[in-house]
Design a protein around this motif. Structure first.
Motif, short mmCIF file in Angstrom:
data_model
loop_
_atom_site.label_atom_id
_atom_site.label_comp_id
_atom_site.label_asym_id
_atom_site.label_seq_id
_atom_site.Cartn_x
_atom_site.Cartn_y
_atom_site.Cartn_z
N PHE A 140 29.69 3.96 -44.41
CA PHE A 140 28.84 4.21 -43.24
C PHE A 140 27.38 4.34 -43.64
CE2 PHE A 140 27.12 7.24 -39.98
CZ PHE A 140 27.07 6.30 -38.95
N THR A 141 27.14 4.96 -44.79
CA THR A 141 25.77 5.05 -45.30
C THR A 141 25.20 3.66 -45.58
OG1 THR A 141 26.25 7.21 -46.31
CG2 THR A 141 24.32 6.02 -47.13
N ALA A 178 34.69 6.22 -46.82
CA ALA A 178 34.23 5.95 -45.45
C ALA A 178 32.77 6.37 -45.28
CB ALA A 178 35.11 6.65 -44.45
N LEU A 179 32.41 7.53 -45.81
CA LEU A 179 31.03 8.00 -45.70
C LEU A 179 30.07 7.10 -46.47
CD1 LEU A 179 31.63 11.86 -46.00
CD2 LEU A 179 30.88 10.60 -43.95
N THR A 204 35.54 1.90 -40.51
CA THR A 204 34.93 3.06 -41.17
C THR A 204 34.56 4.14 -40.17
OG1 THR A 204 34.05 1.73 -42.99
CG2 THR A 204 32.95 3.82 -42.52
N ILE A 205 33.88 3.76 -39.11
CA ILE A 205 33.44 4.75 -38.12
C ILE A 205 34.62 5.33 -37.37
CG2 ILE A 205 32.02 5.12 -36.07
CD1 ILE A 205 30.18 2.89 -37.07
N ILE A 257 36.17 8.01 -39.52
CA ILE A 257 35.39 9.24 -39.57
C ILE A 257 35.54 10.03 -38.27
CG2 ILE A 257 33.04 10.17 -39.67
CD1 ILE A 257 32.36 7.82 -41.55
N THR A 258 35.41 9.38 -37.12
CA THR A 258 35.49 10.10 -35.85
C THR A 258 36.91 10.60 -35.59
OG1 THR A 258 35.75 7.97 -34.69
CG2 THR A 258 33.53 8.91 -34.81
N LEU A 296 37.91 9.57 -47.22
CA LEU A 296 36.76 10.04 -46.45
C LEU A 296 35.45 9.80 -47.20
CD1 LEU A 296 38.19 13.36 -44.97
CD2 LEU A 296 37.58 11.28 -43.70
N ILE A 297 35.47 10.02 -48.51
CA ILE A 297 34.27 9.75 -49.31
C ILE A 297 33.90 8.27 -49.22
CG2 ILE A 297 33.35 9.67 -51.66
CD1 ILE A 297 34.93 12.23 -52.24
#
Length: 503
Positions: free
Chosen positions: A480-481, A476-477, A112-113, A116-117, A473-474
C-alpha cells in the motif's frame, strides 16, 4: 443486490462462485467513479452483503431481547451499516490513489487494500471478523494457503483472482490475468497435502449435545433435570478417553454445584476418563462480583514434564458485545431489555492462557464467538497442543443460518493449525474435523445425542501458527505504501510537465 449475492458462497449454501460474481460486480460499479462516489456505492454493496449474511442476529434480539420487530430490524441494519464502512473505505482508497494505472489498481491495490480494511474490521472495537471471503473456499484448492497465510491469505487470493478477471474484461487483455490466476491455482494445488504437523496416539472422544431449551435452561426447577440428563448421556460413554459438554452446559454458578462437580470428577477418575464442560465461574474480588464464561476439566489431568504448562480451566477472553458485556452499560442498560440479557456482565480471561490437559493431550480452547479470532489461537496453540476445542451455545439463533456459518468458521481453524477441531454445542451443530479439515462426524441441530469419534491429535507448528497474520499484514502495508508512492510520484511528474507546458 450485488453485495447480498456474496452470502450464498458461505454455509449453508456453499455456492463458491457467487463471491466472485459479487466482487466482480463491485469492481464494475466502482469503475470510473470519483473516490467519494465509489465509497458510497461500496457502502451500499457492504450493507447488502452484511444484512444478507447477518440478518440472523435479529433472532436473539426478538426472542431474548424483548424488542419489537421494527426496533430489532433497525439494530441489525445499524450494525451492518457500521460493518459496511470497511468496504467503503477500501473503495475510497482504491479510487483515490489508483485511477491512473489499471495494472496497479487490480493486481496490487485492490487485494492489498481489501486485506487491510478487512483486518481492521476484525480488530477495531474488539473486532467482528465474520464472513471473511476465505471461509467460502474450504472446498477449493485455495484453502491450501491457510496453514501458511491463514484465512486472510485465502481472502487475498479470492480478491486477486477476481481483480484479474475484471482486468481481463476491462482491458481486453488475457495473458497477464491468465498467468496470475494460473500461478495462484498451481501454487495452491502444489501445497495441498503438505503436512506441517505430526500425528500422535488416537483418542476416543464423546461429545454430548444436550439440546436444552434456552427458555428453560436457567430456571432453578429445571437444574436437576438438566444435570441428570448430561450425566446419564455421559455414563454410557465412560469408555471414551475424553467426554465433552458444551458451553455453560451446567446451568448454575460453579460454587452452587460444587458437590455435583466433585461427584462427577470421582466417577471420571474411577473409569479413567476426563470430562470437560462449560460452566459459569463466580468470584468476589475486592467487594466486586466477577463472572467468567469458563471451561473446566473434571478428572485427573496429568502434566508431562517435557511439555508446556497446562491448566484445568479456561476463561473466555473475546467477549461478545451486548451478549456478554455491554459497552457504556450505565447508559445503555436502562434503555431496553436487550441490554440486560442473562449473563451479560462477564469479565475477560487472560489473552494468553495455558492449555487444558485431558487424557495426556493438551487442548487449546475457544468459547463460542472466540473461534472467529484466529490470531488469539496463535497465542494459545503450542507445539505440543493436540486438539483445538470450541464449545458453544447457538440456541440463541434458532433455525437461522448463523450456526452453519459458525461451524464453517471453526472448520477453518483445522486448516490453519493442522489440528483436529472438536466443536461441542448445546443445540447443534456439534461436529469434529480432523487435522486436514475433513468432517469426522456431526450431530444435527435440535437433537439430543452423543457423538463418538476416534480422533488423532497432532503436534507441531504450521507457519501461520508460528507467525500469525503479521507477515501478510506487513507485506500489505508495504504494498500500500508503494501504491501511495507511485501515486504521488506520478502526480508530481504530471504537475511538472504541466508547468513546463505553461512556461
Amino acid at each position: 443486490m450485488a453485495g447480498a449475492l456474496s452470502v450464498f458462497a458461505f454455509a449453508p449454501f456453499d455456492y463458491t462462485i457467487s463471491v466472485y460474481v459479487s466482487l466482480f460486480a463491485l469492481l464494475f460499479i466502482l469503475d470510473n467513479k470519483s473516490a467519494k462516489h465509489a465509497a458510497g456505492y461500496a457502502f451500499l454493496w457492504g450493507l447488502g452483503f452484511f444484512v444478507a449474511g447477518l440478518h440472523w442476529i435479529a433472532v436473539s434480539i426478538l426472542d431474548f431481547g424483548g424488542l419489537p420487530v421494527p426496533v430489532a430490524a433497525l439494530l441489525v441494519v445499524l450494525l451492518c451499516a457500521y460493518l459496511a464502512i470497511y468496504p467503503a473505505l477500501c473503495a475510497y482508497l482504491l479510487n483515490r490513489f489508483t485511477s491512473h494505472s489499471a495494472l496497479l489498481r487490480y493486481f496490487v491495490a485492490f487485494p492489498t487494500i481489501w486485506l487491510i480494511t478487512d483486518w481492521l474490521r476484525g480488530w477495531i472495537m474488539t473486532g467482528f471478523p465474520w464472513l471473511q471471503f476465505g471461509y467460502s473456499q474450504m472446498d477449493t484448492p485455495l484453502v491450501s494457503f491457510a496453514p501458511i497465510l491463514g484465512v486472510e491469505g485465502v481472502t487475498a487470493a479470492v480478491c486477486l483472482i477476481t481483480a484479474s478477471l475484471y482486468y481481463a474484461y476491462r482491458e481486453r487483455k488475457l495473458v497477464l490475468p491468465a498467468l496470475v490466476i494460473t500461478v495462484i491455482v498451481i501454487s495452491a494445488v502444489s501445497l495441498k497435502g503438505l503436512q506441517w504437523t505430526t500425528p500422535e496416539a488416537v483418542k476416543s472422544i464423546a461429545l454430548v449435545q444436550g439440546n436444552t431449551d434456552q427458555d428453560e435452561k436457567w430456571l432453578p426447577e429445571k437444574r436437576a433435570e438438566i444435570l441428570n440428563q448430561y450425566l446419564a448421556l455421559s455414563l454410557d460413554n465412560t469408555d471414551a478417553d475424553i467426554i465433552i459438554w458444551p458451553e455453560s452446559a451446567i446451568p448454575a454458578l460453579e460454587f452452587q454445584v460444587k458437590n455435583y462437580l466433585e461427584y462427577v470428577a470421582e466417577l471420571m477418575r474411577e473409569t479413567n476418563t476426563t470430562l470437560i464442560t462449560g460452566i459459569i465461574n463466580y468470584q468476589r474480588v475486592d467487594n466486586i462480583d466477577e463472572y467468567y464464561n469458563a471451561v473446566i476439566v473434571l478428572g485427573t489431568p496429568e502434566q508431562d514434564a517435557n511439555h508446556s504448562p497446562v491448566n484445568d480451566r479456561y476463561y473466555k477472553n473475546k467477549l461478545l458485545p451486548i451478549g456478554e458485556f455491554v459497552p457504556f452499560e450505565d447508559l445503555l442498560r436502562p434503555i431496553a431489555p436487550l441490554f440486560n440479557l442473562p449473563m451479560s456482565s462477564f469479565q475477560r480471561g487472560g489473552e494468553e492462557q495455558l492449555n487444558l490437559a485431558a487424557s495426556n493431550v493438551h487442548i487449546a480452547t475457544a468459547i463460542c464467538y472466540e473461534i472467529a479470532f484466529n490470531q488469539t489461537l496463535v497465542n494459545t496453540v503450542k507445539a505440543d497442543t493436540g486438539f483445538i476445542l470450541t464449545v458453544s451455545n447457538d440456541a440463541w439463533f434458532g433455525t437461522s443460518i448463523g450456526p452453519d456459518q459458525h461451524l464453517e468458521i471453526a472448520r477453518m481453524r483445522a486448516f490453519e493449525f493442522q489440528r483436529p477441531v472438536l466443536r461441542s454445542t448445546n443445540t447443534g451443530i456439534t461436529a469434529v474435523y480432523d487435522a486436514q479439515g475433513k468432517e469426522a462426524g456431526r450431530i444435527a441441530q435440535f437433537k439430543k445425542a452423543v457423538l463418538r469419534v476416534d480422533v488423532i491429535p497432532y503436534q507441531g507448528t504450521t507457519p501461520f501458527n508460528r507467525f500469525g497474520n503479521t507477515p501478510l499484514l506487513i507485506l500489505a502495508l508495504l504494498l500500500f505504501t508503494s501504491v501511495l508512492g507511485h501515486y504521488f510520484f506520478s502526480k508530481n511528474t504530471v504537475d511538472k510537465n504541466q508547468l513546463k507546458s505553461s512556461v
